[in-house]
Design a protein around this motif. Structure first.
Motif, PDB file in Angstrom:
ATOM      1  N   PRO A  61       0.861  -1.108  -0.001  1.00 41.63           N
ATOM      2  CA  PRO A  61      -0.109   0.044   0.146  1.00 41.63           C
ATOM      3  C   PRO A  61       0.876   1.402  -0.002  1.00 41.63           C
ATOM      4  O   PRO A  61       0.371   2.454  -0.189  1.00 41.63           O
ATOM      5  CB  PRO A  61      -0.864  -0.004   1.206  1.00 41.63           C
ATOM      6  N   ARG A 151      -2.212  -3.194  -5.469  1.00 46.64           N
ATOM      7  CA  ARG A 151      -2.275  -2.248  -4.321  1.00 46.64           C
ATOM      8  C   ARG A 151      -1.435  -1.096  -4.308  1.00 46.64           C
ATOM      9  O   ARG A 151      -0.410  -0.780  -3.498  1.00 46.64           O
ATOM     10  CB  ARG A 151      -1.755  -3.464  -3.377  1.00 46.64           C
ATOM     11  N   ARG A 153      -1.172   3.150  -3.640  1.00 41.57           N
ATOM     12  CA  ARG A 153      -1.890   4.186  -2.516  1.00 41.57           C
ATOM     13  C   ARG A 153      -2.331   5.578  -3.507  1.00 41.57           C
ATOM     14  O   ARG A 153      -3.112   5.983  -3.198  1.00 41.57           O
ATOM     15  CB  ARG A 153      -0.645   4.391  -1.679  1.00 41.57           C
ATOM     16  N   THR A 168      -9.139   6.068  -6.692  1.00 40.23           N
ATOM     17  CA  THR A 168      -7.854   6.293  -6.097  1.00 40.23           C
ATOM     18  C   THR A 168      -7.324   7.647  -6.098  1.00 40.23           C
ATOM     19  O   THR A 168      -7.174   8.447  -7.209  1.00 40.23           O
ATOM     20  CB  THR A 168      -6.894   5.125  -7.200  1.00 40.23           C
TER      21      THR A 168
END
Length: 177
Positions: A61, A151, A153, A168
């Motif tokens: 992440p 995954r 961030r 996102t």
């Protein structure tokens, strides 16, 4: 490897241009690339599977998805995806091929994920109204959605006004204007 020929068969095989083209290693590489029945999607899927399975390269992440378009100058009308378009690497418009690429990155490493060539509207029977036509932004949005498994961030891009990042968070450069 010299920068001016890093994408040629002789450059990849480490031989001299022209003279080295007949070298057995160049001929084997040429045969493999032109005659093999491998599926590039399967090879890339396996590459990503191995990257994500290895703790040293697995996404987490704390990483970001980097989206970029890059182009190479090409001549000729018969080459797939070629068109008169902005070639950022050259800093000007010209005949070339542009791909939208994604890579996963964190503070220590990065690795490429996917690359999708952009086809200018002239390659489609109905131009930009053709159902198969996709803008670079649409390709970037599709790549962003498919990268959810990596995954990430956030999404980072140099310039992609209007990009749907599929929920996102994103960071983008602003044009000076």
């Amino acid at each position: 490897m010299p920068q001016d020929r890093n994408k040629t068969l002789t450059g990849l095989a480490g031989t001299e241009p022209v003279v080295g083209a007949q070298h057995p290693s160049v001929q084997r590489l040429q045969f493999f690339l032109s005659e093999s029945t491998w599926c590039h999607e399967q090879v890339n899927a396996r590459r990503l599977e191995l990257l994500l399975a290895d703790p040293a390269t697995a996404s987490h992440p704390g990483g970001v998805l980097v989206i970029d378009g890059s182009g190479d100058r090409k001549d000729g009308a018969a080459i797939a995806h070629i068109g008169r378009q902005w070639l950022g690497r050259l800093g000007k418009t010209g005949d070339g091929i542009v791909s939208v690429t994604t890579c996963w990155a964190d503070e220590n490493l990065y690795h490429p994920l996917l690359a999708v060539p952009y086809s200018p509207d002239r390659h489609f029977p109905q131009g930009s109204n053709d159902p198969g036509f996709r803008t670079k932004l649409q390709i970037a949005a599709e790549l962003t959605r498919s990268a959810k498994a990596a995954r990430v961030r956030a999404v980072a891009a140099d310039c992609a006004d209007g990009l749907d990042t599929a929920g996102t968070p994103f960071v983008m450069a602003l044009k000076p204007s």
